[in-house]
Design a protein around this motif. Structure first.
Motif, PDB file in Angstrom:
ATOM      1  N   THR A 177       0.835  -1.207   0.000  1.00  0.00           N
ATOM      2  CA  THR A 177       0.000   0.000   0.000  1.00  0.00           C
ATOM      3  C   THR A 177       0.869   1.255   0.000  1.00  0.00           C
ATOM      4  N   LYS A 178       1.937   1.240   0.747  1.00  0.00           N
ATOM      5  CA  LYS A 178       2.857   2.382   0.767  1.00  0.00           C
ATOM      6  C   LYS A 178       3.427   2.636  -0.622  1.00  0.00           C
ATOM      7  N   ARG A 179       3.839   1.567  -1.278  1.00  0.00           N
ATOM      8  CA  ARG A 179       4.405   1.721  -2.626  1.00  0.00           C
ATOM      9  C   ARG A 179       3.368   2.284  -3.584  1.00  0.00           C
ATOM     10  N   TYR A 180       2.107   1.844  -3.438  1.00  0.00           N
ATOM     11  CA  TYR A 180       1.042   2.367  -4.298  1.00  0.00           C
ATOM     12  C   TYR A 180       0.889   3.872  -4.105  1.00  0.00           C
ATOM     13  N   TYR A 181       0.839   4.320  -2.844  1.00  0.00           N
ATOM     14  CA  TYR A 181       0.673   5.757  -2.575  1.00  0.00           C
ATOM     15  C   TYR A 181       1.853   6.553  -3.109  1.00  0.00           C
ATOM     16  N   ILE A 182       3.050   6.037  -2.923  1.00  0.00           N
ATOM     17  CA  ILE A 182       4.234   6.742  -3.414  1.00  0.00           C
ATOM     18  C   ILE A 182       4.206   6.833  -4.939  1.00  0.00           C
ATOM     19  N   SER A 183       3.751   5.768  -5.584  1.00  0.00           N
ATOM     20  CA  SER A 183       3.682   5.785  -7.050  1.00  0.00           C
ATOM     21  C   SER A 183       2.660   6.795  -7.549  1.00  0.00           C
ATOM     22  N   ARG A 184       1.560   6.980  -6.807  1.00  0.00           N
ATOM     23  CA  ARG A 184       0.541   7.945  -7.191  1.00  0.00           C
ATOM     24  C   ARG A 184       0.966   9.382  -6.865  1.00  0.00           C
ATOM     25  N   ILE A 185       1.698   9.547  -5.784  1.00  0.00           N
ATOM     26  CA  ILE A 185       2.187  10.885  -5.427  1.00  0.00           C
ATOM     27  C   ILE A 185       3.249  11.346  -6.411  1.00  0.00           C
ATOM     28  N   ARG A 186       4.088  10.418  -6.841  1.00  0.00           N
ATOM     29  CA  ARG A 186       5.188  10.712  -7.772  1.00  0.00           C
ATOM     30  C   ARG A 186       6.098  11.814  -7.214  1.00  0.00           C
ATOM     31  N   PRO A 187       6.760  11.548  -6.095  1.00  0.00           N
ATOM     32  CA  PRO A 187       7.607  12.577  -5.495  1.00  0.00           C
ATOM     33  C   PRO A 187       8.713  13.034  -6.433  1.00  0.00           C
ATOM     34  N   SER A 188       8.982  14.316  -6.411  1.00  0.00           N
ATOM     35  CA  SER A 188      10.070  14.874  -7.210  1.00  0.00           C
ATOM     36  C   SER A 188      11.404  14.521  -6.569  1.00  0.00           C
ATOM     37  N   TYR A 189      12.478  14.807  -7.260  1.00  0.00           N
ATOM     38  CA  TYR A 189      13.816  14.526  -6.743  1.00  0.00           C
ATOM     39  C   TYR A 189      14.019  15.289  -5.430  1.00  0.00           C
ATOM     40  N   GLY A 190      14.442  14.577  -4.398  1.00  0.00           N
ATOM     41  CA  GLY A 190      14.690  15.211  -3.110  1.00  0.00           C
ATOM     42  C   GLY A 190      13.500  15.188  -2.171  1.00  0.00           C
ATOM     43  N   GLN A 191      12.300  14.949  -2.686  1.00  0.00           N
ATOM     44  CA  GLN A 191      11.122  14.868  -1.823  1.00  0.00           C
ATOM     45  C   GLN A 191      11.062  13.507  -1.130  1.00  0.00           C
ATOM     46  N   LYS A 192      10.602  13.524   0.109  1.00  0.00           N
ATOM     47  CA  LYS A 192      10.439  12.300   0.873  1.00  0.00           C
ATOM     48  C   LYS A 192       8.964  12.094   1.205  1.00  0.00           C
ATOM     49  N   VAL A 193       8.508  10.853   1.176  1.00  0.00           N
ATOM     50  CA  VAL A 193       7.141  10.513   1.551  1.00  0.00           C
ATOM     51  C   VAL A 193       7.183   9.693   2.839  1.00  0.00           C
ATOM     52  N   PHE A 194       6.400  10.131   3.830  1.00  0.00           N
ATOM     53  CA  PHE A 194       6.276   9.404   5.087  1.00  0.00           C
ATOM     54  C   PHE A 194       4.806   9.079   5.337  1.00  0.00           C
ATOM     55  N   PHE A 195       4.581   8.155   6.255  1.00  0.00           N
ATOM     56  CA  PHE A 195       3.224   7.736   6.599  1.00  0.00           C
ATOM     57  C   PHE A 195       3.044   7.871   8.104  1.00  0.00           C
ATOM     58  N   SER A 196       1.864   8.304   8.506  1.00  0.00           N
ATOM     59  CA  SER A 196       1.601   8.475   9.940  1.00  0.00           C
ATOM     60  C   SER A 196       0.177   8.049  10.265  1.00  0.00           C
ATOM     61  N   SER A 197      -0.038   7.763  11.534  1.00  0.00           N
ATOM     62  CA  SER A 197      -1.366   7.375  12.004  1.00  0.00           C
ATOM     63  C   SER A 197      -1.676   8.146  13.277  1.00  0.00           C
ATOM     64  N   ILE A 198      -2.911   8.036  13.730  1.00  0.00           N
ATOM     65  CA  ILE A 198      -3.338   8.707  14.955  1.00  0.00           C
ATOM     66  C   ILE A 198      -3.177   7.759  16.130  1.00  0.00           C
ATOM     67  N   GLY A 199      -2.546   8.239  17.184  1.00  0.00           N
ATOM     68  CA  GLY A 199      -2.409   7.460  18.404  1.00  0.00           C
ATOM     69  C   GLY A 199      -3.209   8.087  19.526  1.00  0.00           C
ATOM     70  N   TYR A 200      -4.145   7.341  20.070  1.00  0.00           N
ATOM     71  CA  TYR A 200      -4.988   7.855  21.158  1.00  0.00           C
ATOM     72  C   TYR A 200      -4.361   7.526  22.507  1.00  0.00           C
ATOM     73  N   ASP A 201      -4.494   8.454  23.431  1.00  0.00           N
ATOM     74  CA  ASP A 201      -4.023   8.238  24.794  1.00  0.00           C
ATOM     75  C   ASP A 201      -4.765   7.059  25.418  1.00  0.00           C
ATOM     76  N   GLU A 202      -4.157   6.451  26.426  1.00  0.00           N
ATOM     77  CA  GLU A 202      -4.806   5.325  27.111  1.00  0.00           C
ATOM     78  C   GLU A 202      -5.809   5.792  28.158  1.00  0.00           C
ATOM     79  N   ASN A 203      -5.911   7.101  28.346  1.00  0.00           N
ATOM     80  CA  ASN A 203      -6.858   7.673  29.304  1.00  0.00           C
ATOM     81  C   ASN A 203      -7.627   8.815  28.659  1.00  0.00           C
ATOM     82  N   VAL A 204      -8.823   9.074  29.151  1.00  0.00           N
ATOM     83  CA  VAL A 204      -9.528  10.315  28.837  1.00  0.00           C
ATOM     84  C   VAL A 204      -9.448  11.192  30.083  1.00  0.00           C
ATOM     85  N   TYR A 205      -9.467  12.509  29.878  1.00  0.00           N
ATOM     86  CA  TYR A 205      -9.191  13.437  30.967  1.00  0.00           C
ATOM     87  C   TYR A 205     -10.309  14.456  31.127  1.00  0.00           C
TER      88      TYR A 205
END
Length: 341
Positions: free
Chosen positions: A196-224
């Motif tokens: 899936t990462k490779r698919y997204y990178i292929s669709r983004i088509r980063p230019s020379y020098g551009q980097k593609v990273f992936f991130s997700s949401i992390g929820y705290d173990e408590n509500v406050y």
């Protein structure tokens, strides 16, 4: 959601934004560059793409190494001009996002707002003797030239599948991604395959020098809440009234469903300024719930809802953080940029 019937109007919008970008590219429109390193976190689309958690991550990380500041527009505030967030501030003065940052980090780094980015950046850098400034949502504010651009794009609604307003949700053409140093695919599912990462990178088509990273949401173990906290695995004992005033509450709803099935959701528009009538509606819905109940909201909405006396003791918020794939590589790129500039 694409609105194909508005596509003819998108052609005009595309032309106008394209001409504007060309004027900046050619130097006809002035773009101010600063000696102090500036990192911009922005996107091409309207709505939530994970900018706020990324700004929070960068400011927290950089403040361990440098005198760091954050500058945002202060969207939704009732004031104008330049303001620095402090213990006397509230969301009406500086906006909910700046207030959210201050509530969590206090004075660990400087948090300022200014709708005029160039004078705002100059003032906060000079007054606070900053070594690095993080700009929130300034991809299209090209009057200020950031030295480093991070483009956020939602995994579920990436810019390469979108169209310019009003047929789509892009503020400018897809070609705007070329101004980014890093493209961050945000809100990724927990189980993200290399394919899936490779698919997204292929669709983004980063230019020379551009980097593609992936991130997700992390929820705290408590509500406050006010002077209290509750482990997330205890949420299944409660009837929950969920209040959101964010662009895309879907990830929160999906995460909450893992802990409780007894959820009533009241959805408001992004950056909604809650009124007395809204609070009456919220309390009326709250009274309909069972004996064990609570109000849950986002960290950003909490800074507004807690200002109402009737809610202060019964509302909880769920903090989130950004989880970056290849975090060490990402951090090193950021540190290298600041160190070299």
């Amino acid at each position: 959601m694409k609105r194909w019937y508005l596509y003819p109007f998108s052609l005009g919008y595309h032309l106008v934004t394209g001409i504007r970008n060309t004027m900046y590219d050619l130097g006809i429109f002035k773009s101010t560059k600063f000696k102090t390193p500036i990192i911009n976190v922005g996107n091409l689309s309207v709505g939530g793409s994970g900018k706020s958690p990324m700004v929070m991550y960068l400011a927290q990380f950089l403040s361990k190494h440098y005198r760091t500041g954050v500058l945002s527009r202060g969207y939704g505030r009732l004031t104008k001009g330049y303001e620095v967030t402090n213990y006397d501030s509230n969301y009406k003065m500086v906006g909910d996002e700046a207030m959210q940052l201050f509530e969590r980090f206090k004075n660990r780094f400087v948090i300022a707002v200014s709708e005029e980015r160039v004078p705002g950046a100059k003032k906060v850098i000079d007054d606070m003797d900053l070594q690095v400034l993080v700009l929130d949502d300034a991809m299209q504010h090209r009057a200020i030239k950031a030295g480093f651009n991070i483009l956020m794009t939602d995994f579920n609604d990436p810019f390469f599948k979108d169209y310019v307003l009003p047929a789509g949700d892009l503020r400018e053409s897809r070609a705007g991604y070329k101004r980014a140093n890093i493209i961050m695919v945000s809100k990724c599912p927990d189980e993200l395959t290399e394919e899936t990462k490779r698919y997204y990178i292929s669709r983004i088509r980063p230019s020379y020098g551009q980097k593609v990273f992936f991130s997700s949401i992390g929820y705290d173990e408590n509500v406050y809440g006010k002077d209290k906290m509750l482990p997330d695995n205890n949420l299944n004992y409660y009837d929950i009234l969920l209040i959101t005033g964010i662009a895309n509450p879907k990830p929160l709803l999906e995460h909450l469903a893992k802990f409780s099935k007894r959820v009533k959701h009241l959805k408001f528009r992004d950056h909604h300024n809650f009124t007395d009538d809204d609070i009456k509606k919220i309390l009326a819905e709250y009274k309909k719930l069972g004996e064990y109940k609570l109000i849950l909201t986002t960290e950003k909405d909490y800074v507004r809802l807690k200002t109402f006396d009737y809610l202060r003791e019964i509302v909880y918020y769920w903090p989130i953080n950004v989880l970056i794939d290849k975090k060490e590589e990402f951090n090193q790129i950021i540190l290298d940029y600041v160190r070299k500039n």
